[in-house]
Write a protein that holds these residues in place. Sequence first.
Motif, short mmCIF file in Angstrom:
data_model
loop_
_atom_site.label_atom_id
_atom_site.label_comp_id
_atom_site.label_asym_id
_atom_site.label_seq_id
_atom_site.Cartn_x
_atom_site.Cartn_y
_atom_site.Cartn_z
N ARG A 1 0.83 -1.21 0.00
CA ARG A 1 0.00 0.00 0.00
C ARG A 1 0.87 1.26 0.00
N SER A 2 1.94 1.24 0.78
CA SER A 2 2.85 2.40 0.81
C SER A 2 3.47 2.64 -0.56
N LEU A 3 3.90 1.54 -1.21
CA LEU A 3 4.48 1.68 -2.55
C LEU A 3 3.43 2.18 -3.54
N GLN A 4 2.23 1.69 -3.41
CA GLN A 4 1.15 2.12 -4.30
C GLN A 4 0.86 3.62 -4.10
N ASP A 5 0.85 4.05 -2.85
CA ASP A 5 0.65 5.48 -2.55
C ASP A 5 1.78 6.31 -3.16
N ARG A 6 3.01 5.82 -3.02
CA ARG A 6 4.17 6.55 -3.56
C ARG A 6 4.10 6.62 -5.09
N VAL A 7 3.68 5.51 -5.72
CA VAL A 7 3.53 5.50 -7.19
C VAL A 7 2.48 6.53 -7.60
N SER A 8 1.37 6.57 -6.88
CA SER A 8 0.32 7.55 -7.19
C SER A 8 0.84 8.97 -7.02
N GLN A 9 1.58 9.20 -5.96
CA GLN A 9 2.17 10.52 -5.70
C GLN A 9 3.13 10.90 -6.82
N LEU A 10 3.98 9.95 -7.23
CA LEU A 10 4.93 10.22 -8.31
C LEU A 10 4.21 10.48 -9.63
N GLU A 11 3.12 9.77 -9.87
CA GLU A 11 2.35 10.00 -11.10
C GLU A 11 1.78 11.41 -11.11
N VAL A 12 1.26 11.86 -9.94
CA VAL A 12 0.73 13.23 -9.84
C VAL A 12 1.86 14.23 -10.08
N GLU A 13 3.01 14.00 -9.45
CA GLU A 13 4.15 14.91 -9.63
C GLU A 13 4.58 14.94 -11.10
N MET A 14 4.57 13.77 -11.74
CA MET A 14 4.97 13.71 -13.15
C MET A 14 3.98 14.49 -14.01
N LYS A 15 2.69 14.35 -13.74
CA LYS A 15 1.69 15.11 -14.50
C LYS A 15 1.88 16.60 -14.27
N ASP A 16 2.15 16.98 -13.01
CA ASP A 16 2.40 18.40 -12.71
C ASP A 16 3.61 18.91 -13.50
N LYS A 17 4.67 18.10 -13.52
CA LYS A 17 5.88 18.52 -14.24
C LYS A 17 5.62 18.60 -15.74
N GLU A 18 4.83 17.66 -16.25
CA GLU A 18 4.49 17.71 -17.68
C GLU A 18 3.68 18.96 -17.99
N ALA A 19 2.74 19.29 -17.09
CA ALA A 19 1.94 20.50 -17.28
C ALA A 19 2.83 21.74 -17.22
N LEU A 20 3.77 21.76 -16.26
CA LEU A 20 4.70 22.89 -16.17
C LEU A 20 5.57 22.99 -17.41
N ALA A 21 6.03 21.85 -17.90
CA ALA A 21 6.85 21.86 -19.12
C ALA A 21 6.05 22.39 -20.29
N GLN A 22 4.78 22.00 -20.36
CA GLN A 22 3.92 22.49 -21.44
C GLN A 22 3.71 23.99 -21.32
N LEU A 23 3.50 24.46 -20.09
CA LEU A 23 3.35 25.91 -19.87
C LEU A 23 4.62 26.65 -20.26
N ALA A 24 5.77 26.07 -19.88
CA ALA A 24 7.04 26.71 -20.23
C ALA A 24 7.20 26.76 -21.75
N GLN A 25 6.79 25.69 -22.41
CA GLN A 25 6.89 25.66 -23.88
C GLN A 25 5.98 26.72 -24.49
N HIS A 26 4.75 26.86 -23.94
CA HIS A 26 3.83 27.89 -24.43
C HIS A 26 4.41 29.29 -24.18
N ASP A 27 5.01 29.46 -22.99
CA ASP A 27 5.63 30.76 -22.68
C ASP A 27 6.75 31.07 -23.66
N GLU A 28 7.56 30.05 -23.96
CA GLU A 28 8.67 30.25 -24.89
C GLU A 28 8.13 30.61 -26.28
#
Length: 135
Positions: free
Chosen positions: A46-73
Amino acid sequence: KGLQDRVSQLEAELKDREASVQLAQLDEQRLHAETRRAEELDQARRSLQDRVSQLEVEMKDKEALAQLAQHDEQRMHAEARGTEELEQARKGLQDKVSQLEAKLQASEASVHLAQNDEQQLQTNGRHIEELEQAR
């Protein structure tokens, strides 16, 4: 002798039962240990599953930030192009203003020359009249 055999037999049965009880106790201890281990593994899963979910959220956030940075550029590049276009248009207009100012000065000079010519003609006309009257 029969009684002694019976006692021996009962003692053997007692030892067997004690051995069976000990085996049962060992089995119970093993089951408890396996149950604890299974609970620990489930908690770890369960702890590993929670960590995977957390990492997936962080990855989506980073992808969204990268997309925003690309739009800004892209926006910055577009703004830079727009600024360059505006600067070129400003230079073009400045050149046009300079040309019009030069034409205006030339026109003013022509007007000034025409006024001088008119004055000269008027002066010449008076001189001619004076000469004709004097004749």
